[in-house]
Structure formats: C-alpha cells, structure tokens
Design a protein around this motif. Structure first.
Motif, short mmCIF file in Angstrom:
data_model
loop_
_atom_site.label_atom_id
_atom_site.label_comp_id
_atom_site.label_asym_id
_atom_site.label_seq_id
_atom_site.Cartn_x
_atom_site.Cartn_y
_atom_site.Cartn_z
N UNK A 168 -42.35 -27.34 5.26
CA UNK A 168 -41.23 -27.39 5.84
C UNK A 168 -41.24 -28.25 6.87
N UNK A 169 -42.06 -28.95 7.41
CA UNK A 169 -41.80 -29.69 8.67
C UNK A 169 -41.33 -30.92 8.33
N UNK A 170 -41.36 -31.50 7.32
CA UNK A 170 -40.48 -32.92 6.92
C UNK A 170 -40.09 -32.89 5.75
N UNK A 171 -39.35 -34.02 5.14
CA UNK A 171 -39.08 -34.35 4.02
C UNK A 171 -38.20 -33.51 3.34
N UNK A 172 -38.43 -33.15 2.07
CA UNK A 172 -37.63 -32.29 1.24
C UNK A 172 -37.90 -30.86 1.89
N UNK A 173 -38.96 -30.25 2.52
CA UNK A 173 -39.13 -29.04 2.89
C UNK A 173 -38.43 -28.87 4.34
N UNK A 174 -38.11 -29.84 4.73
CA UNK A 174 -37.53 -29.79 6.25
C UNK A 174 -35.89 -29.85 5.82
N UNK A 175 -35.29 -30.51 4.88
CA UNK A 175 -34.15 -30.52 4.49
C UNK A 175 -33.62 -29.05 3.73
N UNK A 176 -34.53 -28.81 2.89
CA UNK A 176 -34.19 -27.45 2.31
C UNK A 176 -34.24 -26.47 3.31
N UNK A 177 -35.05 -26.16 4.37
CA UNK A 177 -35.14 -25.19 5.22
C UNK A 177 -33.69 -25.27 6.07
N UNK A 178 -33.22 -26.59 6.44
CA UNK A 178 -32.27 -26.42 7.33
C UNK A 178 -31.01 -26.19 6.45
N UNK A 179 -30.94 -26.67 5.40
CA UNK A 179 -29.73 -26.22 4.43
C UNK A 179 -29.75 -24.73 4.00
N UNK A 180 -30.79 -24.38 3.79
CA UNK A 180 -30.79 -22.51 3.93
C UNK A 180 -30.45 -21.91 4.85
N UNK A 181 -30.87 -22.35 6.19
CA UNK A 181 -30.35 -21.75 7.30
C UNK A 181 -28.64 -21.94 7.55
N UNK A 182 -28.09 -23.22 7.09
CA UNK A 182 -27.03 -23.38 7.13
C UNK A 182 -25.87 -22.45 6.14
N UNK A 183 -26.60 -22.19 5.12
CA UNK A 183 -26.05 -21.12 4.35
C UNK A 183 -26.26 -19.72 4.57
N UNK A 184 -26.81 -19.54 5.97
CA UNK A 184 -26.96 -18.13 6.47
C UNK A 184 -28.13 -17.41 6.01
N UNK A 185 -29.43 -18.12 5.67
CA UNK A 185 -30.58 -17.46 5.53
C UNK A 185 -31.41 -17.52 6.77
N UNK A 186 -32.46 -16.60 6.99
CA UNK A 186 -33.25 -16.76 8.08
C UNK A 186 -34.48 -17.50 7.35
N UNK A 187 -35.26 -18.47 8.24
CA UNK A 187 -36.03 -19.18 7.54
C UNK A 187 -37.64 -19.24 8.29
N UNK A 188 -38.56 -19.14 7.37
CA UNK A 188 -40.01 -19.35 8.00
C UNK A 188 -40.42 -20.52 7.38
N UNK A 189 -40.89 -21.59 8.02
CA UNK A 189 -41.50 -22.84 7.56
C UNK A 189 -42.98 -22.73 7.84
N UNK A 190 -43.82 -23.41 6.87
CA UNK A 190 -45.19 -23.62 7.20
C UNK A 190 -45.38 -25.12 7.24
#
Length: 128
Positions: free
Chosen positions: A11-33
C-alpha cells in the motif's frame, strides 16, 4: 458502531496506495504494508489521517514466509492498541512481483519466490 478495517498489502505506492486512500475516503480504517518504502508508506498514512481516517503502516516482505509469524504478532498488537479490535475485515492482496524471464528459463528459486508472493488468500474477516 465499529468501522470496518481493510489490510492493503503493498500500500505504499501505485495501485495499493490508491486503493488504501479510496477505501479510507469511503469510511474504512486502513492498515497498509510495505516492503522497503517506509517514507512513502508514511505519506499514505498521513494523507489518510488528513482526510479524517485512521491508518497505520507495517513492514512486511510477503515473499519471505518466515516473516509471517512476527507480522501476525505485530498486527495483533496494532489492531488491539490502534483500532481497539482483534480482527480486520478485508484483505486487499495487492503486493506482487514480476519477472521478465521466459518460463523455460525460470529457475526453481525464481518460481518459488513468485509463488510465495502471489499465494496469500483470505476471505471475510480475519481474527488475529
């Protein structure tokens, strides 16, 4: 009501980063690796926090199965302390690698590395 938690590998870059941010904007808490991009992972966490979400980043080398035990211990602690729970709800298995090697020339070690990285599957919630 407890917020849902998503674990996004890579989740630090690319698709993972974008997914993490979009999930957070939808109201989820997020843990990235992240494997080696700690600063980039920290920036993703800060971006999520600035948007009002809760997030954290943990180092994990998905290709090294020996790292899973310590990672599970670490994530259990983070879930307890940071998110006040013992489970996450979604796994987005984004981390991956590619090799530009013809199949016939792929070594056993390269094949094993690819399988170790690409093999994680979890459905539904995961209790730690």
């Amino acid at each position: 009501m407890k917020k849902k938690i998503a674990l996004v590998s890579g989740g630090s870059r690319g698709l993972g980063k974008n997914m993490a941010i979009k999930l957070a904007l939808k109201g989820l808490d997020v843990i990235i690796t992240y494997q080696s991009k700690k600063e980039e992972a920290s920036l993703v966490v800060e971006e999520i926090k600035k948007a009002g979400g809760k997030a954290t980043a943990l180092q994990l080398n998905i290709g090294d199965v020996r790292s899973f035990g310590p990672f599970f211990e670490q994530i259990a602690e983070v879930l307890k302390v940071t998110f006040n729970t013992n489970c996450f709800d979604y796994l987005i298995n984004n981390a991956g690698i590619g090799m530009n090697v013809p199949f016939a020339d792929t070594t056993e070690e390269q094949f094993d590395q690819m399988m170790n990285v690409q093999r994680i599957e979890v459905s539904g919630g995961m209790n730690i």
